[in-house]
Scaffold this active site. Structure first.
Site, PDB file in Angstrom:
ATOM      1  N   CYS A  12      48.351  88.369  76.864  1.00 16.36           N
ATOM      2  CA  CYS A  12      47.614  89.737  77.200  1.00 16.36           C
ATOM      3  C   CYS A  12      46.284  89.533  77.984  1.00 16.36           C
ATOM      4  O   CYS A  12      45.660  88.303  77.623  1.00 16.36           O
ATOM      5  CB  CYS A  12      47.338  90.870  76.122  1.00 16.36           C
ATOM      6  SG  CYS A  12      48.812  91.195  75.171  1.00 16.36           S
ATOM      7  N   ARG A  35      49.115  86.656  82.429  1.00 14.19           N
ATOM      8  CA  ARG A  35      48.996  86.725  80.970  1.00 14.19           C
ATOM      9  C   ARG A  35      49.866  87.771  80.383  1.00 14.19           C
ATOM     10  O   ARG A  35      50.156  87.925  79.098  1.00 14.19           O
ATOM     11  CB  ARG A  35      47.563  86.937  80.443  1.00 14.19           C
ATOM     12  CG  ARG A  35      46.837  86.005  81.134  1.00 14.19           C
ATOM     13  CD  ARG A  35      45.153  86.344  80.624  1.00 14.19           C
ATOM     14  NE  ARG A  35      45.079  86.194  79.078  1.00 14.19           N
ATOM     15  CZ  ARG A  35      44.763  85.060  78.361  1.00 14.19           C
ATOM     16  NH1 ARG A  35      44.233  84.049  79.230  1.00 14.19           N
ATOM     17  NH2 ARG A  35      44.557  84.830  77.264  1.00 14.19           N
ATOM     18  N   TRP A  78      51.403  91.695  77.288  1.00 17.02           N
ATOM     19  CA  TRP A  78      52.777  90.902  76.879  1.00 17.02           C
ATOM     20  C   TRP A  78      53.144  91.433  75.665  1.00 17.02           C
ATOM     21  O   TRP A  78      52.334  91.192  74.703  1.00 17.02           O
ATOM     22  CB  TRP A  78      52.442  89.370  76.933  1.00 17.02           C
ATOM     23  CG  TRP A  78      53.599  88.854  76.791  1.00 17.02           C
ATOM     24  CD1 TRP A  78      54.653  88.459  77.803  1.00 17.02           C
ATOM     25  CD2 TRP A  78      54.340  88.070  75.841  1.00 17.02           C
ATOM     26  NE1 TRP A  78      55.971  87.906  77.591  1.00 17.02           N
ATOM     27  CE2 TRP A  78      55.621  87.639  76.041  1.00 17.02           C
ATOM     28  CE3 TRP A  78      53.954  87.945  74.422  1.00 17.02           C
ATOM     29  CZ2 TRP A  78      56.411  86.745  75.293  1.00 17.02           C
ATOM     30  CZ3 TRP A  78      54.648  87.188  73.640  1.00 17.02           C
ATOM     31  CH2 TRP A  78      55.891  86.896  73.983  1.00 17.02           C
ATOM     32  N   ASN A 123      43.821  90.966  72.529  1.00 17.52           N
ATOM     33  CA  ASN A 123      44.988  90.269  72.614  1.00 17.52           C
ATOM     34  C   ASN A 123      44.906  89.193  71.358  1.00 17.52           C
ATOM     35  O   ASN A 123      43.809  89.061  70.838  1.00 17.52           O
ATOM     36  CB  ASN A 123      44.340  89.257  73.817  1.00 17.52           C
ATOM     37  CG  ASN A 123      45.026  87.918  73.831  1.00 17.52           C
ATOM     38  OD1 ASN A 123      44.394  87.112  74.270  1.00 17.52           O
ATOM     39  ND2 ASN A 123      46.389  87.711  73.668  1.00 17.52           N
ATOM     40  N   GLY A 124      46.159  89.123  71.062  1.00 12.93           N
ATOM     41  CA  GLY A 124      46.421  88.297  69.679  1.00 12.93           C
ATOM     42  C   GLY A 124      47.515  89.092  68.669  1.00 12.93           C
ATOM     43  O   GLY A 124      47.989  89.916  69.174  1.00 12.93           O
ATOM     44  N   GLU A 168      63.116  70.070  83.386  1.00  8.03           N
ATOM     45  CA  GLU A 168      62.131  70.999  84.059  1.00  8.03           C
ATOM     46  C   GLU A 168      62.784  71.501  85.313  1.00  8.03           C
ATOM     47  O   GLU A 168      62.679  72.951  85.509  1.00  8.03           O
ATOM     48  CB  GLU A 168      61.201  70.052  84.682  1.00  8.03           C
ATOM     49  CG  GLU A 168      59.940  70.695  85.541  1.00  8.03           C
ATOM     50  CD  GLU A 168      59.237  71.791  84.685  1.00  8.03           C
ATOM     51  OE1 GLU A 168      59.239  71.849  83.414  1.00  8.03           O
ATOM     52  OE2 GLU A 168      58.380  72.467  85.531  1.00  8.03           O
ATOM     53  N   LYS A 216      62.674  75.794  85.258  1.00 10.07           N
ATOM     54  CA  LYS A 216      62.135  76.461  86.582  1.00 10.07           C
ATOM     55  C   LYS A 216      63.247  77.652  87.017  1.00 10.07           C
ATOM     56  O   LYS A 216      63.030  78.885  87.100  1.00 10.07           O
ATOM     57  CB  LYS A 216      61.899  75.711  87.632  1.00 10.07           C
ATOM     58  CG  LYS A 216      60.873  74.856  87.649  1.00 10.07           C
ATOM     59  CD  LYS A 216      59.375  75.692  87.622  1.00 10.07           C
ATOM     60  CE  LYS A 216      59.028  76.012  86.333  1.00 10.07           C
ATOM     61  NZ  LYS A 216      58.180  74.860  85.725  1.00 10.07           N
ATOM     62  N   GLU A 218      63.489  80.354  84.330  1.00  4.22           N
ATOM     63  CA  GLU A 218      62.386  81.353  84.320  1.00  4.22           C
ATOM     64  C   GLU A 218      62.392  82.266  85.428  1.00  4.22           C
ATOM     65  O   GLU A 218      61.831  83.565  85.168  1.00  4.22           O
ATOM     66  CB  GLU A 218      61.056  80.534  84.555  1.00  4.22           C
ATOM     67  CG  GLU A 218      60.824  79.894  83.226  1.00  4.22           C
ATOM     68  CD  GLU A 218      59.501  78.898  83.381  1.00  4.22           C
ATOM     69  OE1 GLU A 218      58.542  79.196  82.678  1.00  4.22           O
ATOM     70  OE2 GLU A 218      59.334  78.131  84.433  1.00  4.22           O
ATOM     71  N   HIS A 278      79.286  64.097  75.360  1.00  5.45           N
ATOM     72  CA  HIS A 278      79.505  64.564  74.009  1.00  5.45           C
ATOM     73  C   HIS A 278      79.578  65.836  73.548  1.00  5.45           C
ATOM     74  O   HIS A 278      79.241  66.420  72.299  1.00  5.45           O
ATOM     75  CB  HIS A 278      78.365  63.853  73.117  1.00  5.45           C
ATOM     76  CG  HIS A 278      78.150  62.203  73.466  1.00  5.45           C
ATOM     77  ND1 HIS A 278      78.940  61.478  72.585  1.00  5.45           N
ATOM     78  CD2 HIS A 278      77.194  61.651  74.169  1.00  5.45           C
ATOM     79  CE1 HIS A 278      78.684  60.130  73.011  1.00  5.45           C
ATOM     80  NE2 HIS A 278      77.680  60.106  73.806  1.00  5.45           N
ATOM     81  N   LYS A 327      51.902  83.717  81.074  1.00  7.52           N
ATOM     82  CA  LYS A 327      51.502  82.339  81.262  1.00  7.52           C
ATOM     83  C   LYS A 327      50.531  81.668  80.328  1.00  7.52           C
ATOM     84  O   LYS A 327      50.821  80.578  80.119  1.00  7.52           O
ATOM     85  CB  LYS A 327      50.489  82.187  82.667  1.00  7.52           C
ATOM     86  CG  LYS A 327      50.290  80.937  83.228  1.00  7.52           C
ATOM     87  CD  LYS A 327      50.258  80.820  84.488  1.00  7.52           C
ATOM     88  CE  LYS A 327      49.770  79.295  85.211  1.00  7.52           C
ATOM     89  NZ  LYS A 327      51.291  78.640  85.157  1.00  7.52           N
TER      90      LYS A 327
HETATM   91  C1  F6R Z   1      56.901  76.909  82.532  1.00 15.53           C
HETATM   92  C2  F6R Z   1      55.825  77.226  81.951  1.00 15.53           C
HETATM   93  C3  F6R Z   1      55.676  77.207  80.337  1.00 15.53           C
HETATM   94  C4  F6R Z   1      54.460  76.397  79.907  1.00 15.53           C
HETATM   95  C5  F6R Z   1      54.254  76.443  78.382  1.00 15.53           C
HETATM   96  C6  F6R Z   1      52.997  75.672  77.891  1.00 15.53           C
HETATM   97  O1  F6R Z   1      57.020  76.831  83.943  1.00 15.53           O
HETATM   98  O2  F6R Z   1      54.711  77.592  82.529  1.00 15.53           O
HETATM   99  O3  F6R Z   1      57.005  76.387  80.021  1.00 15.53           O
HETATM  100  O4  F6R Z   1      54.697  75.091  80.302  1.00 15.53           O
HETATM  101  O5  F6R Z   1      54.201  77.926  78.245  1.00 15.53           O
HETATM  102  O6  F6R Z   1      51.956  76.067  78.486  1.00 15.53           O
HETATM  103  P1  F6R Z   1      50.656  75.377  78.530  1.00 15.53           P
HETATM  104  O7  F6R Z   1      50.879  74.101  79.492  1.00 15.53           O
HETATM  105  O8  F6R Z   1      49.527  75.971  79.000  1.00 15.53           O
HETATM  106  O9  F6R Z   1      50.267  74.840  77.122  1.00 15.53           O
END
Ligand code: F6R
Length: 613
Positions: free
Chosen positions: A2, A27, A77, A103-104, A486, A490, A493, A509, A608
């Site tokens: 948030c 956020r 969020w 937020n929280g 990764e 990507k 997501e 396996h 994020k």
């Molecule tokens: C993937 C992504 C998330 C963050 C994860 C950790 O694209 O952005 O998987 O990597 O939420 O976030 P941080 O790095 O801010 O701790």
């Protein structure tokens, strides 16, 4: 998660709030809302149309009645209560004179809501946050001032909280409070601000301060007064902000994600800048753990989430190989629940773009309680993790707004590899000349990243050919394995397509049973140590009818001749290969997401900065 924004004293509060919310949408964007002090009292507008919420708000604010005093805004969020208008912030008390954004997570909200309802308060939402407005209402009714009412409210809630409250009895006042979830306050000589994060206020405030846990701030036009949990006046910590406004704008790109992908050469160069001396020494100026302590470290734990975890996986290979240190890596949300064995000879490396991810923050707090040394690799100066760690290695990627991590991932990779070489130098596990050669190869990375990006069109064309496919497997070995993870993350997501990342040797396996004629398998087949074994695994999937796309080194026609298609990247030292190999996968995910009409900067269900456990 948030995003919170507050302003008081601005002639143009609405613009400040809307701009701030737009910059904080990374956020969360399930709903958006604002409360404004207007001549007739407190005016609240909210919308819960997901990514459209903010544009609804822009239209609604045209109808705001008259000049505004203080205002607060929120982009959500959802945790407690589905995304709906009634669950959108700001939340009001029963009198309609108090409004709160939060937020929280308030862990005891059921208990508090029951007590409040029993004493006659009418709670209308399903959120945990609404209790805050009613707790404040109750204290105001007892004759407390708003700041004391907020302090009392903070005392009675358990859990994490960053909040801002306004009351129509004092229309120029914002009261902000923080426990765990981040919050900054800021001023010019005539305006006061509150925000969850720096990008919301870039270009607006002269000085920004970070609120510490337990602090409550009274923010008025041009004036901030902070009190600690004990009620004593505190001096807030001034934030070092070296990001400028252009970094928080799209700069001619269609979206932040593509802009940030193209900023990767600079992100890598800036992260390395000043860290590598020509004589082959690694210089880490923000390291507050001394060399003798690092020499005595017996075990390293890396803790992180999501993409940062994948960067940590690469670091495990580098640290074990170069520095000969035993490294374990943990998903941060699991770390402290498995009773890890930690002591003063343990180094815990937290990796976090935001420096605020609650799972990682709690993991490093746990490590400190067991006397472990804590080093954090983060992109956000003065973030919670940076302030709590014994040492910080800042990646210098600039603000990342797109929800999917791109440039910060590359910056983390080079930061962690630099750290590994530093440890190798300290512990004498590599000769200085070897370190010097590796550092020379690292210096070439920014140009090679730029060259990999120069092939964007080829990747976009390939992605277009696979736009109708519904399922993707990403496989790799050694450091190609984290790259595969990764690449799959990507794609999941931002395109919402089903993607799985596996160590290529593990496929046989079990997961290989999923493959059928036409399944798409993306293999990381650059020339690392296990290339031959990787190619054998590729042969296994081809034999089952999979369509194979290989990431291969430019000029490696042997690999190129094996796949149905090839994504070319420049060659580098095998342990640096993830920095380059991941680039076509970012572009591939980006292109598929765009082809499906998705909003790549704001993928569904995500935020994020994840400040809930
Ligand atoms: C993937 C992504 C998330 C963050 C994860 C950790 O694209 O952005 O998987 O990597 O939420 O976030 P941080 O790095 O801010 O701790």
């Amino acid at each position: 998660m948030c995003g919170i924004i507050g302003v008081t004293g601005s002639p143009d509060s609405i613009t400040v709030l809307l701009d701030g919310l737009a910059r904080l949408e990374y956020r969360g964007y399930d709903s958006a809302g604002v409360a404004l002090q207007v001549p007739s009292g407190l005016w609240i507008e909210r919308s819960a149309r997901g990514t459209e919420s903010l544009s609804d708000l822009v239209a609604a604010l045209d109808r705001a009645p008259g000049p505004c005093g203080a205002g607060i805004g929120h982009t959500r969020w959802a945790t407690h209560g589905r995304p709906s208008e009634v669950n959108a912030h700001p939340h009001r008390d029963c009198t309609g004179t108090v409004a709160v954004v939060h937020n929280g997570i308030i862990e005891n909200h059921f208990e508090l809501a029951a007590e409040l309802s029993a004493s006659g308060h009418e709670l209308v939402s399903d959120t945990d946050s609404e209790v805050l407005a009613h707790l404040i209402e109750a204290s105001l009714a007892d004759g407390k001032a708003l700041v004391d009412a907020v302090r009392a409210c903070v005392r009675s809630v358990r859990g994490s909280l960053a909040m801002v409250a306004v009351h129509s009895a004092d229309p120029a006042l914002l009261v902000a409070a923080r426990r765990v979830s981040p919050l900054i306050v800021a001023t010019t000589d005539r305006i006061g601000f509150v925000a969850s994060d720096v990008p919301a206020l870039l270009g607006r405030a002269d000085v920004m301060y970070v609120l510490e846990d337990g602090q409550v701030a009274e923010v008025r036009p041009g004036e901030i007064r902070v009190v600690g949990a004990d009620g004593e006046i505190s001096v807030p910590v001034e934030l070092k902000v070296d990001w400028d406004l252009t970094a928080a704008q799209k700069g001619g790109f269609d979206n932040f994600m593509l802009k940030e992908i193209h900023e990767q050469p600079a992100a890598v160069a800036d992260t390395l800048m000043g860290r590598l001396s020509p004589g082959g020494t690694v210089l880490l100026d923000e390291m507050r753990i001394d060399d003798d302590e690092l020499r005595e470290v017996e075990k390293v734990f890396i803790v992180a989430c999501g993409s940062s975890y994948h960067a940590g996986l690469v670091a495990k290979y580098a640290m074990e190989h170069w520095a000969r240190m035993a490294v374990e890596i943990d998903i941060a949300s699991e770390f402290r629940y498995r009773d890890p064995i930690l002591d003063s000879r343990t180094l815990v490396v937290g990796v976090s773009q935001s420096g605020e991810t609650l799972d990682t923050l709690q993991a490093i707090r746990y490590a400190r309680r067991w006397n472990a040394k804590v080093l954090v690799v983060t992109n956000v100066v003065d973030s919670s993790m940076a302030r709590e760690a014994d040492g910080v290695f800042y990646t210098r990627a600039g603000p990342e707004i797109g929800v999917a991590a791109t440039k910060t991932f590359l910056a983390q990779l080079v930061a962690l590899e630099t750290l590994s070489l530093y440890l190798a130098g300290l512990r004498g596990t590599l000769y200085p000349a070897e370190i010097s050669d590796l550092l020379d190869s690292m210096q070439e990375l920014p140009a090679k990243v730029a060259s990999a990006l120069g092939r964007s069109e080829e990747v976009f064309n390939l992605a277009a050919a696979y736009a109708a496919s519904a399922e993707f497997f990403f496989i790799g070995r050694h450091v190609g394995y984290p790259v595969a993870l990764e690449g799959a993350l990507k794609l999941k997501e931002i395109s919402y397509l089903h993607a799985e990342g596996y160590p290529a040797g593990e496929l046989k396996h079990g997961p290989i049973a999923l493959l059928e004629e036409g399944s798409i398998v993306v293999g990381i087949a650059t020339r690392t140590r296990l290339w031959e074994k990787m190619m054998a695994n590729v042969a296994e999937v081809r034999a089952r009818g999979a369509v194979v796309v290989l990431v291969a080194n430019e000029g490696d026609e042997e690999t190129g001749s094996v796949g149905d298609a090839t994504l070319w990247v420049p060659s580098t030292h095998p342990l640096f290969a993830p920095v380059l190999d991941v680039i076509p996968l970012q572009l591939f995910a980006y292109a598929l997401a765009r082809a499906r009409g998705n909003d790549v900067d704001r993928p569904r269900n995500l935020a994020k900065t994840v400040t809930v456990e």
